[in-house]
Design a protein around this motif. Structure first.
Motif, PDB file in Angstrom:
ATOM      1  N   SER A  54      30.648  -4.989  80.612  1.00 20.10           N
ATOM      2  CA  SER A  54      29.672  -4.243  79.819  1.00 20.10           C
ATOM      3  C   SER A  54      29.383  -2.828  80.301  1.00 20.10           C
ATOM      4  CB  SER A  54      28.354  -5.031  79.770  1.00 20.10           C
ATOM      5  OG  SER A  54      27.837  -5.228  81.081  1.00 20.10           O
ATOM      6  N   HIS A  55      30.040  -2.356  81.327  1.00 19.61           N
ATOM      7  CA  HIS A  55      29.744  -1.005  81.804  1.00 19.61           C
ATOM      8  C   HIS A  55      30.089   0.042  80.747  1.00 19.61           C
ATOM      9  CE1 HIS A  55      29.618  -2.106  86.365  1.00 19.61           C
ATOM     10  NE2 HIS A  55      28.451  -2.241  85.775  1.00 19.61           N
ATOM     11  N   LEU A  56      29.279   1.104  80.721  1.00 17.72           N
ATOM     12  CA  LEU A  56      29.308   2.073  79.632  1.00 17.72           C
ATOM     13  C   LEU A  56      30.683   2.689  79.411  1.00 17.72           C
ATOM     14  CD1 LEU A  56      27.644   3.609  77.506  1.00 17.72           C
ATOM     15  CD2 LEU A  56      27.121   5.304  79.287  1.00 17.72           C
ATOM     16  N   ASP A  57      31.418   2.963  80.499  1.00 14.25           N
ATOM     17  CA  ASP A  57      32.699   3.639  80.335  1.00 14.25           C
ATOM     18  C   ASP A  57      33.765   2.753  79.698  1.00 14.25           C
ATOM     19  OD1 ASP A  57      32.618   2.143  82.748  1.00 14.25           O
ATOM     20  OD2 ASP A  57      34.270   3.277  83.601  1.00 14.25           O
ATOM     21  N   HIS A  58      33.439   1.484  79.476  1.00 16.59           N
ATOM     22  CA  HIS A  58      34.389   0.572  78.833  1.00 16.59           C
ATOM     23  C   HIS A  58      33.973   0.182  77.419  1.00 16.59           C
ATOM     24  CE1 HIS A  58      36.874  -0.353  82.478  1.00 16.59           C
ATOM     25  NE2 HIS A  58      35.816   0.223  83.014  1.00 16.59           N
ATOM     26  N   ILE A  59      32.792   0.632  76.984  1.00 19.03           N
ATOM     27  CA  ILE A  59      32.298   0.266  75.651  1.00 19.03           C
ATOM     28  C   ILE A  59      31.868   1.464  74.821  1.00 19.03           C
ATOM     29  CG2 ILE A  59      31.506  -1.981  76.496  1.00 19.03           C
ATOM     30  CD1 ILE A  59      28.628  -0.861  76.418  1.00 19.03           C
ATOM     31  N   ARG A  60      31.833   2.641  75.388  1.00 22.20           N
ATOM     32  CA  ARG A  60      31.113   3.743  74.751  1.00 22.20           C
ATOM     33  C   ARG A  60      31.765   4.257  73.475  1.00 22.20           C
ATOM     34  NH1 ARG A  60      32.062   9.589  77.234  1.00 22.20           N
ATOM     35  NH2 ARG A  60      34.217   9.737  76.547  1.00 22.20           N
ATOM     36  N   GLY A  61      33.043   3.935  73.239  1.00 23.89           N
ATOM     37  CA  GLY A  61      33.691   4.382  72.015  1.00 23.89           C
ATOM     38  C   GLY A  61      33.324   3.579  70.788  1.00 23.89           C
ATOM     39  N   ILE A  62      32.750   2.382  70.980  1.00 25.34           N
ATOM     40  CA  ILE A  62      32.483   1.501  69.841  1.00 25.34           C
ATOM     41  C   ILE A  62      31.407   2.045  68.910  1.00 25.34           C
ATOM     42  CG2 ILE A  62      31.851  -0.834  69.130  1.00 25.34           C
ATOM     43  CD1 ILE A  62      32.845  -1.823  71.846  1.00 25.34           C
ATOM     44  N   PRO A  63      30.264   2.550  69.395  1.00 22.77           N
ATOM     45  CA  PRO A  63      29.242   3.052  68.470  1.00 22.77           C
ATOM     46  C   PRO A  63      29.746   4.158  67.545  1.00 22.77           C
ATOM     47  CG  PRO A  63      28.309   2.761  70.650  1.00 22.77           C
ATOM     48  CD  PRO A  63      29.786   2.569  70.796  1.00 22.77           C
ATOM     49  N   ALA A  64      30.502   5.105  68.082  1.00 20.72           N
ATOM     50  CA  ALA A  64      31.015   6.188  67.238  1.00 20.72           C
ATOM     51  C   ALA A  64      32.037   5.671  66.237  1.00 20.72           C
ATOM     52  CB  ALA A  64      31.620   7.288  68.110  1.00 20.72           C
ATOM     53  N   LEU A  65      32.861   4.701  66.645  1.00 23.33           N
ATOM     54  CA  LEU A  65      33.810   4.102  65.713  1.00 23.33           C
ATOM     55  C   LEU A  65      33.066   3.452  64.554  1.00 23.33           C
ATOM     56  CD1 LEU A  65      36.679   3.159  64.903  1.00 23.33           C
ATOM     57  CD2 LEU A  65      36.284   1.127  66.324  1.00 23.33           C
ATOM     58  N   ALA A  66      32.024   2.698  64.855  1.00 26.83           N
ATOM     59  CA  ALA A  66      31.237   2.059  63.801  1.00 26.83           C
ATOM     60  C   ALA A  66      30.639   3.095  62.858  1.00 26.83           C
ATOM     61  CB  ALA A  66      30.136   1.202  64.428  1.00 26.83           C
ATOM     62  N   ASP A  67      30.127   4.162  63.400  1.00 27.66           N
ATOM     63  CA  ASP A  67      29.533   5.219  62.589  1.00 27.66           C
ATOM     64  C   ASP A  67      30.593   5.882  61.706  1.00 27.66           C
ATOM     65  OD1 ASP A  67      27.096   6.773  62.008  1.00 27.66           O
ATOM     66  OD2 ASP A  67      28.240   8.445  62.838  1.00 27.66           O
ATOM     67  N   ASN A  68      31.778   6.113  62.245  1.00 25.29           N
ATOM     68  CA  ASN A  68      32.848   6.726  61.458  1.00 25.29           C
ATOM     69  C   ASN A  68      33.250   5.837  60.284  1.00 25.29           C
ATOM     70  OD1 ASN A  68      32.901   8.899  63.183  1.00 25.29           O
ATOM     71  ND2 ASN A  68      34.670   8.175  64.355  1.00 25.29           N
ATOM     72  N   ILE A  69      33.270   4.531  60.508  1.00 29.29           N
ATOM     73  CA  ILE A  69      33.653   3.600  59.448  1.00 29.29           C
ATOM     74  C   ILE A  69      32.616   3.599  58.332  1.00 29.29           C
ATOM     75  CG2 ILE A  69      33.995   1.155  58.897  1.00 29.29           C
ATOM     76  CD1 ILE A  69      35.216   0.851  61.723  1.00 29.29           C
ATOM     77  N   ILE A  70      31.341   3.560  58.688  1.00 29.32           N
ATOM     78  CA  ILE A  70      30.308   3.494  57.660  1.00 29.32           C
ATOM     79  C   ILE A  70      30.233   4.807  56.885  1.00 29.32           C
ATOM     80  CG2 ILE A  70      28.313   4.270  59.009  1.00 29.32           C
ATOM     81  CD1 ILE A  70      28.380   1.277  56.598  1.00 29.32           C
ATOM     82  N   ILE A  71      30.446   5.935  57.560  1.00 30.62           N
ATOM     83  CA  ILE A  71      30.429   7.228  56.878  1.00 30.62           C
ATOM     84  C   ILE A  71      31.574   7.312  55.883  1.00 30.62           C
ATOM     85  CG2 ILE A  71      30.757   9.713  57.219  1.00 30.62           C
ATOM     86  CD1 ILE A  71      27.976   8.658  57.968  1.00 30.62           C
TER      87      ILE A  71
END
Length: 254
Positions: A54-71
């Motif tokens: 769960s450390h940030l440097d291994h998960i941090r791309g997911i929120p932006a990916l989700a946002d790109n998909i919904i946009i």
């Protein structure tokens, strides 16, 4: 099997990106880097993301990916796989409507942008032609490495780990091993404290493998010590070993 290194560093600096390994353009091991490298269409190809911890440097791309998909207004669900502790961390501390919207309910709970799949260790999961198995490793938070197979090709990825045991029982003779070395040998004390590896510690770990992998690809170096670690890796004198750089592409077949 095609392996594309989106990021492979143990910290973020210019030209050094957090870990993410894209297999055949659709399956991602860790998600430290996504949108800063992949085009829109390449991002839409991602269907499955396996997270080591769960450390940030291994998960941090997911929120932006989700946002790109919904946009983009796509009807597209990305499945996020992880052990119970990883999924709980993502739900409680990231997609919690405080740090980031809960994309497991957007646009609707029935058709979300992302979905979580809690997996257990030492179990084979069939995912779109791949077989993926999570194996415990020893890090400061609950963590696993992954064994990914497709046909006769087998890839192993440690994620972040210090000296460990069980993982190496599954690595003998694999086509490629992605193994972490975060610190130079001079910083072994810090490596052991934070449960990471140095080149010398990795060499000791490799002795636990029956048949060494054909390729040993080193990930997660601290950028400040990249050149030192590269020299230490070279002095190991092992065939097929190299320190990764972001953007590298490998093809494995039989």
């Amino acid at each position: 099997m095609k392996l594309r290194v989106l990021g492979s560093a143990g910290a973020e600096f210019p030209d050094f990106r957090p870990p993410a390994f894209l297999i055949d353009e659709e399956l991602l091991l860790d998600a430290g880097t996504i949108g800063s490298v992949l085009t829109e269409n390449e991002q839409w190809n991602i269907k499955h993301i396996f997270i080591t911890h769960s450390h940030l440097d291994h998960i941090r791309g997911i929120p932006a990916l989700a946002d790109n998909i919904i946009i983009k207004n796509l009807s597209h669900t990305v499945m996020i796989y992880g052990i119970e502790e990883v999924i709980a961390a993502l739900q409680n501390h990231l997609f919690n409507n405080a740090i980031w919207p809960d994309f497991t309910k957007i646009p609707t709970p029935q058709n979300p942008v992302i979905a979580f799949n809690t997996i257990t260790t030492n179990h084979d999961y069939a995912v779109n032609g791949y077989v993926v198995k999570a194996i415990p490793v020893d890090h400061t938070v609950p963590a696993v490495g992954y064994i990914v197979s497709r046909g006769k090709v087998k890839l192993a990825y440690t994620g972040d780990t210090g000296p460990t045991e069980e993982f190496w029982k599954h690595v003998s003779g694999v086509d490629a091993l992605i193994a972490e070395v975060s610190f130079p040998d001079s910083m072994e004390e810090l490596a052991l404290l934070t449960k990471h590896l140095t080149s010398s510690l990795l060499r000791q770990e490799l002795l636990k493998i029956g048949t060494l992998p054909a390729r040993i690809l080193i990930t997660h170096p601290k950028p400040q010590y990249y050149d030192v670690i590269r020299q230490e890796i070279a002095r190991m004198g092992l065939p097929g070993i190299e320190l990764l750089h972001d953007g590298a592409v490998f093809h494995f077949d039989h």
